[in-house]
Design a protein around this motif. Structure first.
Motif, PDB file in Angstrom:
ATOM      1  N   GLU A  99       0.825  -1.211   0.000  1.00 59.55           N
ATOM      2  CA  GLU A  99       0.000   0.000   0.000  1.00 59.55           C
ATOM      3  C   GLU A  99       0.860   1.263   0.000  1.00 59.55           C
ATOM      4  O   GLU A  99       0.509   2.267  -0.622  1.00 59.55           O
ATOM      5  N   ALA A 103       2.994   1.656  -7.126  1.00 53.46           N
ATOM      6  CA  ALA A 103       2.672   2.868  -7.892  1.00 53.46           C
ATOM      7  C   ALA A 103       1.186   2.915  -8.221  1.00 53.46           C
ATOM      8  O   ALA A 103       0.523   1.876  -8.360  1.00 53.46           O
ATOM      9  N   ASP A 104       0.680   4.111  -8.351  1.00 56.76           N
ATOM     10  CA  ASP A 104      -0.716   4.314  -8.742  1.00 56.76           C
ATOM     11  C   ASP A 104      -0.940   3.651 -10.097  1.00 56.76           C
ATOM     12  O   ASP A 104      -0.191   3.888 -11.046  1.00 56.76           O
ATOM     13  N   GLY A 105      -1.952   2.782 -10.173  1.00 59.72           N
ATOM     14  CA  GLY A 105      -2.264   2.099 -11.427  1.00 59.72           C
ATOM     15  C   GLY A 105      -1.450   0.845 -11.678  1.00 59.72           C
ATOM     16  O   GLY A 105      -1.650   0.181 -12.706  1.00 59.72           O
ATOM     17  N   LYS A 129      -6.568   1.000  -2.368  1.00 60.33           N
ATOM     18  CA  LYS A 129      -6.486   2.317  -1.736  1.00 60.33           C
ATOM     19  C   LYS A 129      -5.564   3.261  -2.496  1.00 60.33           C
ATOM     20  O   LYS A 129      -5.690   4.481  -2.385  1.00 60.33           O
ATOM     21  N   VAL A 130      -4.618   2.690  -3.242  1.00 62.90           N
ATOM     22  CA  VAL A 130      -3.662   3.542  -3.972  1.00 62.90           C
ATOM     23  C   VAL A 130      -3.830   3.388  -5.478  1.00 62.90           C
ATOM     24  O   VAL A 130      -2.931   3.730  -6.254  1.00 62.90           O
ATOM     25  N   GLY A 131      -4.984   2.858  -5.905  1.00 65.24           N
ATOM     26  CA  GLY A 131      -5.272   2.762  -7.325  1.00 65.24           C
ATOM     27  C   GLY A 131      -4.541   1.649  -8.041  1.00 65.24           C
ATOM     28  O   GLY A 131      -4.483   1.634  -9.276  1.00 65.24           O
ATOM     29  N   ALA A 132      -3.978   0.697  -7.288  1.00 65.54           N
ATOM     30  CA  ALA A 132      -3.288  -0.444  -7.895  1.00 65.54           C
ATOM     31  C   ALA A 132      -4.182  -1.674  -7.827  1.00 65.54           C
ATOM     32  O   ALA A 132      -5.167  -1.705  -7.080  1.00 65.54           O
ATOM     33  N   THR A 133      -3.841  -2.708  -8.588  1.00 64.51           N
ATOM     34  CA  THR A 133      -4.653  -3.923  -8.603  1.00 64.51           C
ATOM     35  C   THR A 133      -3.772  -5.161  -8.435  1.00 64.51           C
ATOM     36  O   THR A 133      -2.606  -5.174  -8.851  1.00 64.51           O
TER      37      THR A 133
END
Length: 599
Positions: A99, A103-105, A129-133
């Motif tokens: 988290e 990196a974002d995305g 929460k940070v736009g990652a998957t």
């Protein structure tokens, strides 16, 4: 560039090819095993870490390796700090670290055959929460860059005699069928390797130090079972032993079989099964029931045949260790002995019994500063000479058809210091406190853990590992579900109530970084105990391990009368029991080392 740096770079290149912003590498296999076969040692291959528990996370610009307090020193000795951040667990989880660092995305990859569903849910939520998957991979990227990855073992299965098991496989399967009826379930998936071994009364040789085979079992409501294992592993004797009620399928057919439960209810243990299993059942239209593996408790609560077998194994193994203790006390002072030569000598003594199947884990043969790393693993590179002025710690065990052993002793090479004797005696006091505990039904290992730590706490000291773990019956040396530990050491284990028939270790310790380590380990059997005038059923421990505790490291002035009485009674029992199987100089040495101590 070092070998491990090159491997890390190769993995990063592979992740880039697969459009991944990171990948998680746990130390486990498709069965959530603690000890794994060479083919599944991805963490060791990638990082150089030789411990038995850990996880790595690789991102494009940084990487971290996660270990618990047992490996704080070891991981820093074996893994390059220029390439890897060292992160302690449970203080920081893999999900929490991701988290903060993903990196974002970013698409963070994971192998669904190496993680539980709970871990997947936790990591997915953290990354969201940070736009990652979190992305499930069809193939493991580490395998793509591991050119000489070993193939899974092709060792055959062996029949585990019903006389040693204490129950037939048919009886065990009938009990599972009754359990399935109670749960209104059609089948249960047994993913843990020792569950299949216990249920079917078979053993294998696919995992170092643990006599199990790479296999899955599905038990059906009618008491029949489907065993998924490489066909070449099944001998005629094993096939005859299994009988017609156990159908054998290729291990590779397991994933496909999971998709055949449309409209059915299938029990799957969420703690012992990888995420791929319930996901495959549900994708095929089945319903998964998150229930504990029904093998866990009956396997942990040994029956009379298994207990008798362990007593025999303890006597045999204790005699071998006692021969070694005499040998090391003489030879170490002459010089020329090393951690590796000592470990080899102990293994030779065990092999001379003619009944040793394997060691139960890689022997922890640690002298001086190496002893301060609780799970130190000696290698050709780390191998140190055993020299005067040191404490030598030997933690070892054997796999015998009638039992699995695990014990630790410490030997002073020459005269110990006053501090060494103080610390050793405090560890001994904690060991005795746990060994002599009586407690009501429902008591957990967490509730008992402080007994073993209190003498150390009173001096401002502690140790960073659990106090006790379960032990199998010619199975895993680390067996669930119960543990004696603080809550932070190992999931729900410390909260598991202890039950009669369980075998657990009693192993408090003390570790002085850079100087020495101390641990005293015996195995305990949980037994029923009645008290005159008592008002409730109680449990207590019976010490099973038989081996002398080094008298030169004990300060009798620190022991109270009850502790001294326990020690002398234990040594009297050790001398009497082992005296029946040892001869000559070994027997004379044993009797001398077991003489009563006085204030």
């Amino acid at each position: 560039m070092s070998t491990y740096s090159a491997r890390l770079a190769a993995l990063r290149e592979q992740l880039a090819r697969e459009r991944l912003g990171g990948f998680v590498v746990p130390l486990t296999d498709e069965h959530m095993s603690e000890y794994v076969g060479a083919y599944a040692q991805r963490l060791a291959w990638l990082t150089g870490f030789q411990g038995s528990a850990g996880t790595a996370v690789v991102l494009p610009e940084e990487a971290a390796i996660f270990t618990d307090g047992r490996y704080t020193l070891q991981v820093r000795e074996q893994v390059d700090g220029d390439d890897w951040q060292f992160v302690g667990v449970p203080e920081t989880s893999v999900a929490a670290w991701l988290e903060r660092h993903a990196a974002d995305g970013a698409r963070i990859g994971y192998d669904p055959w190496l993680h539980t569903r709970a871990w997947v849910d936790e990591a997915s939520a953290a990354l969201a929460k940070v736009g990652a998957t979190l992305v499930a991979m069809d193939t493991n990227p580490v395998d793509a860059v591991w050119p000489d990855r070993p193939a899974p073992s092709d060792a055959t299965l062996a029949v585990h005699d019903d006389a040693l098991a204490g129950r037939s496989s048919a009886d065990k399967r009938a009990a599972i069928a009754d359990w399935l009826a109670e749960q209104h379930a059609d089948a249960v998936v047994l993913a843990a390797l020792d569950s299949t071994a216990w249920l079917l009364n078979v053993r294998g040789a696919d995992v170092s130090r643990t006599p199990v085979a790479l296999a899955y079992t599905i038990v059906n409501a009618d008491g029949t079972a489907d065993l998924f294992v490489a066909p070449e592993k099944i001998t005629d004797a094993v096939r005859q032993h299994l009988g017609n009620a156990v159908r054998v399928h290729p291990r590779a057919a397991f994933a496909t079989a999971l998709a055949t439960f449309a409209g059915k209810r299938v029990a799957v243990d969420p703690a012992l099964s990888v995420a791929a299993i319930p996901l495959a059942i549900e994708a095929g239209g089945g319903t998964t029931l998150p229930l504990r593996d029904p093998i866990v408790i009956p396997k942990a609560c040994k029956n009379s045949a298994e207990i008798d077998g362990h007593r025999a194994a303890s006597l045999r193994d204790g005699a071998a260790l006692t021969r070694f203790l005499r040998w090391i006390s003489i030879e170490a002072l002459k010089g020329g002995q090393t951690e590796l030569s000592a470990a080899a000598k102990l293994q030779a003594f065990r092999e001379e019994t003619g009944l040793l199947k394997d060691l139960s884990f890689d022997t922890i043969s640690a002298t001086g500063a190496h002893g301060a790393s609780p799970h130190y693993h000696v290698t050709a590179e780390s191998n140190a000479p055993i020299e005067p002025g040191q404490l030598y710690l030997i933690d070892s065990g054997g796999q015998y058809a009638d039992g699995t052993t695990d014990l630790t002793r410490v030997v002073p090479i020459g005269a110990p210091t006053a501090e060494m004797r103080d610390r050793f005696t405090r560890v001994l006091k904690g060991h005795i406190a746990l060994a002599t505990a009586a407690f009501p039904h429902g008591t957990t290992g967490q509730q008992l853990d402080a007994l073993a730590r209190l003498p150390l706490w009173k001096a401002g000291l502690d140790f960073a590992h659990g106090t006790g773990h379960g032990v199998g019956s010619y199975l895993s040396v680390h067996e669930g579900p119960a543990r004696i530990a603080k809550p932070s050491y190992g999931g729900g284990g410390p909260q598991e109530p202890l039950r009669a028939g369980m075998i657990l270790s009693n192993e408090p310790g003390y570790y002085k970084a850079g100087e020495y380590g101390i641990r005293i380990e015996n195995l305990l059997l949980v037994v029923e105990r009645e008290f005159v005038g008592g008002e409730a059923p109680m449990l207590a421990f019976e010490t099973l391990t038989l081996a002398p505790i080094d008298r030169d490291l004990i300060d009798p002035a620190l022991l109270d009368q009850a502790e001294l009485a326990w020690l002398n009674a234990y040594h009297a029992r050790v001398a009497e029991s082992l005296g029946t199987v040892l001869e000559g100089d070994d027997r004379a040495w044993l009797i001398e080392r077991c003489r009563p101590l006085n204030h």
